[in-house]
Design a protein around this motif. Structure first.
Motif, PDB file in Angstrom:
ATOM      1  N   VAL A 272      80.266 -30.110  52.862  1.00 14.82           N
ATOM      2  CA  VAL A 272      79.870 -31.305  53.590  1.00 14.82           C
ATOM      3  C   VAL A 272      81.069 -32.248  53.609  1.00 14.82           C
ATOM      4  N   ARG A 273      81.298 -32.868  54.761  1.00 17.60           N
ATOM      5  CA  ARG A 273      82.458 -33.739  54.932  1.00 17.60           C
ATOM      6  C   ARG A 273      82.044 -35.077  55.529  1.00 17.60           C
ATOM      7  N   VAL A 274      82.821 -36.122  55.233  1.00 19.48           N
ATOM      8  CA  VAL A 274      82.672 -37.405  55.916  1.00 19.48           C
ATOM      9  C   VAL A 274      83.487 -37.322  57.195  1.00 19.48           C
ATOM     10  N   SER A 275      82.818 -37.445  58.338  1.00 21.59           N
ATOM     11  CA  SER A 275      83.509 -37.310  59.621  1.00 21.59           C
ATOM     12  C   SER A 275      84.006 -38.645  60.155  1.00 21.59           C
ATOM     13  N   GLY A 276      83.547 -39.740  59.571  1.00 21.05           N
ATOM     14  CA  GLY A 276      84.009 -41.045  60.007  1.00 21.05           C
ATOM     15  C   GLY A 276      83.248 -42.166  59.325  1.00 21.05           C
ATOM     16  N   VAL A 277      83.835 -43.360  59.356  1.00 18.05           N
ATOM     17  CA  VAL A 277      83.180 -44.553  58.811  1.00 18.05           C
ATOM     18  C   VAL A 277      83.241 -45.641  59.875  1.00 18.05           C
ATOM     19  N   GLU A 278      82.089 -46.204  60.203  1.00 11.90           N
ATOM     20  CA  GLU A 278      82.006 -47.253  61.224  1.00 11.90           C
ATOM     21  C   GLU A 278      81.615 -48.566  60.564  1.00 11.90           C
ATOM     22  N   ILE A 279      82.276 -49.636  60.982  1.00 13.92           N
ATOM     23  CA  ILE A 279      81.998 -50.966  60.434  1.00 13.92           C
ATOM     24  C   ILE A 279      81.092 -51.705  61.406  1.00 13.92           C
ATOM     25  N   LEU A 280      79.934 -52.141  60.901  1.00 12.65           N
ATOM     26  CA  LEU A 280      78.929 -52.813  61.729  1.00 12.65           C
ATOM     27  C   LEU A 280      78.618 -54.189  61.162  1.00 12.65           C
ATOM     28  N   THR A 281      78.081 -55.051  62.028  1.00 10.37           N
ATOM     29  CA  THR A 281      77.588 -56.347  61.557  1.00 10.37           C
ATOM     30  C   THR A 281      76.287 -56.125  60.789  1.00 10.37           C
ATOM     31  N   GLY A 282      75.769 -57.194  60.218  1.00  8.49           N
ATOM     32  CA  GLY A 282      74.539 -57.084  59.441  1.00  8.49           C
ATOM     33  C   GLY A 282      73.354 -56.612  60.254  1.00  8.49           C
ATOM     34  N   ASP A 283      73.370 -56.850  61.591  1.00  8.30           N
ATOM     35  CA  ASP A 283      72.285 -56.383  62.450  1.00  8.30           C
ATOM     36  C   ASP A 283      72.688 -55.119  63.213  1.00  8.30           C
ATOM     37  N   ALA A 284      73.653 -54.373  62.649  1.00  4.55           N
ATOM     38  CA  ALA A 284      74.027 -53.024  63.113  1.00  4.55           C
ATOM     39  C   ALA A 284      74.727 -52.998  64.459  1.00  4.55           C
ATOM     40  N   ARG A 285      75.501 -54.041  64.781  1.00 10.26           N
ATOM     41  CA  ARG A 285      76.318 -54.025  65.987  1.00 10.26           C
ATOM     42  C   ARG A 285      77.770 -53.710  65.621  1.00 10.26           C
ATOM     43  N   PRO A 286      78.452 -52.852  66.396  1.00  6.46           N
ATOM     44  CA  PRO A 286      79.859 -52.550  66.104  1.00  6.46           C
ATOM     45  C   PRO A 286      80.710 -53.809  66.142  1.00  6.46           C
ATOM     46  N   THR A 287      81.706 -53.884  65.296  1.00  5.95           N
ATOM     47  CA  THR A 287      82.582 -55.059  65.253  1.00  5.95           C
ATOM     48  C   THR A 287      84.006 -54.620  64.933  1.00  5.95           C
ATOM     49  N   PRO A 288      85.003 -55.227  65.609  1.00 13.65           N
ATOM     50  CA  PRO A 288      86.392 -54.860  65.314  1.00 13.65           C
ATOM     51  C   PRO A 288      86.864 -55.396  63.971  1.00 13.65           C
ATOM     52  N   PHE A 289      86.237 -56.466  63.510  1.00 12.83           N
ATOM     53  CA  PHE A 289      86.597 -57.073  62.247  1.00 12.83           C
ATOM     54  C   PHE A 289      85.364 -57.219  61.373  1.00 12.83           C
ATOM     55  N   ALA A 290      85.611 -57.252  60.078  1.00 11.91           N
ATOM     56  CA  ALA A 290      84.570 -57.684  59.150  1.00 11.91           C
ATOM     57  C   ALA A 290      84.895 -59.126  58.779  1.00 11.91           C
ATOM     58  N   TYR A 291      83.863 -59.918  58.573  1.00  8.86           N
ATOM     59  CA  TYR A 291      84.073 -61.330  58.262  1.00  8.86           C
ATOM     60  C   TYR A 291      83.648 -61.623  56.827  1.00  8.86           C
ATOM     61  N   THR A 292      84.550 -62.240  56.093  1.00  8.88           N
ATOM     62  CA  THR A 292      84.252 -62.561  54.705  1.00  8.88           C
ATOM     63  C   THR A 292      83.069 -63.518  54.628  1.00  8.88           C
ATOM     64  N   GLY A 293      82.182 -63.251  53.673  1.00 10.78           N
ATOM     65  CA  GLY A 293      81.015 -64.097  53.470  1.00 10.78           C
ATOM     66  C   GLY A 293      79.811 -63.733  54.304  1.00 10.78           C
ATOM     67  N   GLU A 294      79.952 -62.738  55.215  1.00 10.07           N
ATOM     68  CA  GLU A 294      78.835 -62.337  56.057  1.00 10.07           C
ATOM     69  C   GLU A 294      78.353 -60.934  55.700  1.00 10.07           C
ATOM     70  N   SER A 295      77.143 -60.598  56.151  1.00  6.66           N
ATOM     71  CA  SER A 295      76.582 -59.280  55.881  1.00  6.66           C
ATOM     72  C   SER A 295      77.194 -58.238  56.816  1.00  6.66           C
ATOM     73  N   HIS A 296      77.424 -57.042  56.274  1.00  4.10           N
ATOM     74  CA  HIS A 296      77.980 -55.953  57.062  1.00  4.10           C
ATOM     75  C   HIS A 296      77.383 -54.630  56.598  1.00  4.10           C
ATOM     76  N   ILE A 297      77.480 -53.648  57.491  1.00  3.60           N
ATOM     77  CA  ILE A 297      77.043 -52.288  57.163  1.00  3.60           C
ATOM     78  C   ILE A 297      78.225 -51.344  57.343  1.00  3.60           C
TER      79      ILE A 297
END
Length: 411
Positions: A272-297
């Motif tokens: 089993v392999r990890v094929s990728g990691v996606e950074i999402l906002t707290g409500d599961a929307r794709p985002t180019p950046f993560a923001y400090t102090g906010e929820s992320h997935i």
């Protein structure tokens, strides 16, 4: 040499190896004499410099020439070719306790070993209490060394050695021996020496320790210097080569399908392999950046070729400079182990909130089971963290604390 403590130039070291020798008259009569000898090149034209006051690591697989080089730096061996310049008083921590006499007590061996290291009896008397306290072997200090465990012998040897005040310290993989308390003392001692400006050259198989402790490094491979320079750049080069070799070995053995070429740089058996990691906002929307102090997935996508169970999923958050910030995993955080069937899927890891301060980071992923690695993707995912307002606290992480009012004393 003004700013260089150790200079190694074109050093080559040969050893003579006897293929087989006959030690008795009977063996010589029955089998004949020695079958011959050959020379072994342990080091091949190696060059590097160690700046004064820095900590320098020697990394590479077993048999690559690391310990041989340390012994040349310490003066135990002489280079066959090339030159080594060492500018400063040297203390070497190589084979601790090797000079101890089994019939003598620990205390008596302190005096014996201290004399071997060049200390006078007066100097040892001055240090004896500190040595015994550091060794921390209790009443065994007055028992014969022959009844000591290997860990106790190393502790006592290290305690004697650290009483010296070296300008240059040569350290082999001794801190991998002993219990947790002893290893912490070793680390504390090395960090204290770094603060004092001592030049340290060390061999370690712990790349995490090398990254944390060292400023520079040299990667030795088959006696040759493959790479030398900033420690994390050297470690990355070494790991990349190790991963490629493992992949080629598994591909040759049929353990890795040719279609898995995109995972060529990975460690692990590959079911089993990890094929990728996606950074999402707290409500599961794709985002180019993560923001400090906010929820992320962090959405971890997996591809499974063969059913496996009892899998622990781990993450590592690492700075561009190689500092390991945190390593959450599914077992420690949530007591979760996963079962995978052939196919594709994903697992979410929620950060609520993300308390990494603005900067550029890497994410490492791992799929393991009780020490067995299915997949290890080292810093393949970039994590860009931004702030929506001015960050008023320096550092890498936000601490959750509260300040009290001033409490005045003595009134």
């Amino acid at each position: 040499m003004a700013d260089t403590a150790i200079s190694v130039r074109n050093v080559t070291k040969y050893f003579t190896v006897h293929t087989e020798s006959r030690s008795t008259v009977k063996e010589r009569f029955v089998r004949g004499g020695s079958l011959g000898k050959h020379t072994f090149k342990a080091l091949d034209n190696v060059s590097f410099d160690i700046p004064r006051g820095s900590t320098f690591g020697l990394v590479g697989h077993n048999g690559s020439g690391k310990s041989t080089m340390l012994k040349i730096l310490a003066g135990v061996y002489r280079a066959t070719e090339g030159r080594v310049k060492v500018d400063g008083r040297v203390s070497a921590l190589l084979e601790l306790g090797a000079g101890f006499h089994g019939e003598l007590t620990g205390r008596e061996n302190v005096y014996l070993n201290g004399a071997i290291l060049g200390l006078s009896k007066k100097e040892i008397n001055y240090r004896i209490d500190k040595i015994i306290e550091f060794a921390d072997i209790g009443d065994f200090i007055d028992a014969p060394v022959k009844i000591y465990s290997s860990g106790m012998t190393v502790r006592l040897g290290f305690a004697v050695a650290v009483t010296l005040d070296p300008e240059i310290l040569i350290v082999d993989e001794i801190i991998a021996v002993g219990d947790e308390d002893f290893q912490r003392k070793c680390f504390d001692y090395l960090f204290d020496l770094r603060k004092k400006g001592t030049t340290i050259a060390l061999v370690t198989h712990s790349l995490g320790l090398a990254s944390q402790l060292c400023d520079g490094a040299v990667w030795l491979d088959g006696g040759k210097a493959r790479m030398s320079g900033e420690v994390n750049a050297v470690i990355d080069g070494y790991l990349s080569q190790v991963n490629k070799i493992e992949f080629q070995r598994r591909e040759t053995a049929g353990a890795v399908p040719a279609a898995d070429a995109k995972f060529a740089s990975r460690q692990g058996s590959g079911e089993v392999r990890v094929s990728g990691v996606e950074i999402l906002t707290g409500d599961a929307r794709p985002t180019p950046f993560a923001y400090t102090g906010e929820s992320h997935i962090l959405r971890i996508y997996v591809e499974c070729g063969k059913a496996v169970s009892n899998v622990e999923v781990g993450l590592g958050f690492i700075t561009e400079g190689g500092v390991f910030l945190a390593g959450p995993n599914s077992v420690a955080s949530s007591e979760l182990r996963y079962s995978f069937s052939p196919g594709k899927g994903y697992i979410d890891y929620r950060l609520d909130p993300l308390d990494i301060l603005p900067g550029n980071y890497y994410i490492t992923t791992a799929l393991t089971d009780s020490g067995h690695t299915y997949d290890y993707a080292d810093r393949e995912t970039s994590l860009i963290v931004r702030a929506k307002e001015t960050v008023r606290e320096p550092g890498l992480m936000r601490m959750h604390g509260h300040w009290s009012e001033l409490t005045e004393q003595g009134k």
